[in-house]
Structure formats: C-alpha cells, structure tokens
Motif scaffolding. Structure first.
Motif, short mmCIF file in Angstrom:
data_model
loop_
_atom_site.label_atom_id
_atom_site.label_comp_id
_atom_site.label_asym_id
_atom_site.label_seq_id
_atom_site.Cartn_x
_atom_site.Cartn_y
_atom_site.Cartn_z
N GLU A 144 -16.38 -5.88 4.15
CA GLU A 144 -16.03 -5.13 2.96
C GLU A 144 -15.54 -4.50 2.69
N LEU A 145 -16.52 -3.20 2.94
CA LEU A 145 -16.32 -1.75 2.56
C LEU A 145 -15.72 -0.82 3.92
N ASP A 146 -16.04 -1.44 4.46
CA ASP A 146 -14.50 -1.30 5.93
C ASP A 146 -12.82 -1.06 5.47
N VAL A 147 -13.01 -2.24 4.66
CA VAL A 147 -11.41 -2.80 4.49
C VAL A 147 -10.50 -1.67 2.47
N ILE A 160 -3.94 -2.31 6.87
CA ILE A 160 -4.97 -2.24 6.72
C ILE A 160 -5.74 -3.05 8.46
N ALA A 161 -4.39 -3.88 8.21
CA ALA A 161 -4.94 -5.52 9.40
C ALA A 161 -4.57 -4.01 10.71
N ALA A 162 -3.96 -3.55 10.91
CA ALA A 162 -3.86 -3.07 12.17
C ALA A 162 -4.67 -1.29 12.69
N ARG A 163 -5.36 -0.74 10.92
CA ARG A 163 -5.85 0.03 11.52
C ARG A 163 -7.57 -0.69 12.40
N LEU A 164 -7.66 -1.92 11.45
CA LEU A 164 -8.92 -2.20 12.00
C LEU A 164 -9.39 -3.88 12.64
N VAL A 171 -8.30 -9.74 6.74
CA VAL A 171 -8.08 -8.35 5.81
C VAL A 171 -8.43 -9.11 4.56
N ARG A 172 -7.59 -9.37 4.22
CA ARG A 172 -6.89 -10.59 2.45
C ARG A 172 -8.62 -11.03 1.52
N ASN A 173 -9.31 -11.88 3.13
CA ASN A 173 -10.24 -12.81 2.25
C ASN A 173 -11.17 -11.87 2.24
N LYS A 181 -16.62 -10.12 -6.24
CA LYS A 181 -18.04 -8.97 -5.81
C LYS A 181 -18.10 -8.25 -7.15
N THR A 182 -17.10 -7.49 -7.32
CA THR A 182 -17.23 -6.00 -8.28
C THR A 182 -16.12 -6.18 -9.19
N GLN A 183 -15.62 -7.74 -9.77
CA GLN A 183 -15.62 -8.20 -10.61
C GLN A 183 -14.21 -7.49 -11.24
N THR A 184 -13.54 -7.00 -10.34
CA THR A 184 -12.40 -6.34 -10.46
C THR A 184 -10.98 -7.59 -9.64
N HIS A 185 -9.65 -6.88 -10.41
CA HIS A 185 -8.11 -8.10 -10.58
C HIS A 185 -7.65 -7.60 -8.63
N THR A 186 -7.48 -5.42 -8.76
CA THR A 186 -6.66 -5.95 -7.64
C THR A 186 -7.41 -4.73 -6.46
N ARG A 187 -6.92 -5.01 -5.27
CA ARG A 187 -7.94 -4.49 -4.45
C ARG A 187 -8.25 -2.90 -4.48
N HIS A 188 -6.98 -2.07 -5.67
CA HIS A 188 -7.65 -0.85 -5.24
C HIS A 188 -8.58 -0.06 -6.46
#
Length: 200
Positions: A144-147, A160-164, A171-173, A181-188
C-alpha cells in the motif's frame, strides 16, 4: 586506513567534513560527490571501504543511489547522514542494508569513529535516529505504501501498475484499502496523509 567517498549536496558541510575527517581518524577521502548520480559513479569506480552519503539530495537521493550501488556492489558499506530521519525512510534504508546512521549535526570526531566502526564490520545507529525508527504507527502494508509513493509522483493507475509490475485491479484494491485506513476520499489525499505522517 579507511578510504571513503563523501556524498552531500551541501557544499559547505561536505568540504568541512572532507577536511576534518582525516584529522579525526585514519581516513582518506578518495572522492566527493554533490549528488546521487556522481555518488554512484564514484563509488562503483573507486570501491571505497565506506560510502558516506546524505539521505536528501536533488535528483537521485541517498536511497536511490544506494539501491543502484547495491545492484553492482552488494557488499558496499554505507553510512547514511540524516537531518530529520522519518521512520518510513529509515526502514527502507535498513532493508537496503545500510550499516550506519548518524545525524548531520554530529561532531566530526563522532562521524570519524562511526566510519572506523563500520569498516571493522560493525553497525552503528545513533540513539536519536533509532528512537525515530521504532516509532511505527503506520497501519499501511508495504505494498500500500508502494502504490501511494508512486501515486504521489502523479502517475495514473495504469502507470502505477506498470511501474510496480502489478495488475491494475490489484493497484485499485491497494489504493482503496489505503484510502479506508487513512479515512480519505481520493488516492492523492491518501498519499498526502501518509507523507504528512512520515510513513512514506
């Protein structure tokens, strides 16, 4: 005699250490480097007993340089200088096999002693640095930290999928789990949250 390559982008500090370390111990500075790329080049060319490298440098940082060096010289002894060691960064450095950590504010005599200690096959982590390393309140897994790390560089899910080397669904999962876990709404937002908490 211990031969070292000294890598730090702060010219004043690097020049001071280059002048003072040989006075404090049986140390020869065989090369200085002002960035990660030149640190890699000098280390692979000169094969010093110890690489003394700053964690934070422009371009290729200390961890990036060590990663490249480890591919060619897995046995290279490394002393990392750090000003504010974040737990996540320390854990990554330890995984890379960094043998020593010293605060950049340490006395040159202390740094010289640590260089000699590492050259003799021992490890050294300054107490103030190790205290930070064991404060681990991060609920995120390594993947999760990697993505999130790659997300914060502005890449799309496909990138991200290609790089990792992961499937896009995977990646979406990971991103979904990190957002929960961070209680946020977007990946950013999740990436920003993780960075603010020194997990990345």
């Amino acid at each position: 005699m211990t031969n070292i390559v000294l890598a730090d982008d702060e010219a004043l500090l690097r020049k001071a250490l280059a002048a003072l370390l040989p006075l404090e111990g049986d140390i020869t500075v065989v090369a200085e480097a002002s960035n990660g790329e030149s640190a890699v080049e000098a280390t692979l060319r000169l094969q010093p007993d110890v690489l003394v490298i700053d964690l934070e440098m422009p371009g290729v940082d200390g961890l990036g340089a060590i990663t490249q060096i480890r591919h060619v010289r897995p046995e290279q002894v490394v002393l990392m200088l750090t000003r504010h060691a974040r737990p996540g960064v320390l854990r990554r450095a330890l995984k890379l096999g960094v043998q020593g950590f010293v605060s950049k504010s340490a006395e040159p005599a202390h740094i010289a002693t640590v260089i000699t200690t590492l050259h003799q096959g021992h490890r050294w982590i300054d107490p103030d640095v190790s205290a930070l390393a064991i404060i681990d309140d991060c609920p995120l897994t390594e993947r999760e930290l990697d993505v999130l790390r790659v997300t914060s560089e502005g890449y799309s899910v496909a990138d991200i999928a290609a790089r990792l080397h992961l499937a896009q669904g995977t990646v979406r999962n990971y991103l979904s789990s990190a957002m929960q876990k961070t209680q946020t709404h977007t990946r950013h937002e999740a990436a920003r949250y993780a960075r603010e908490h020194d997990w990345l």
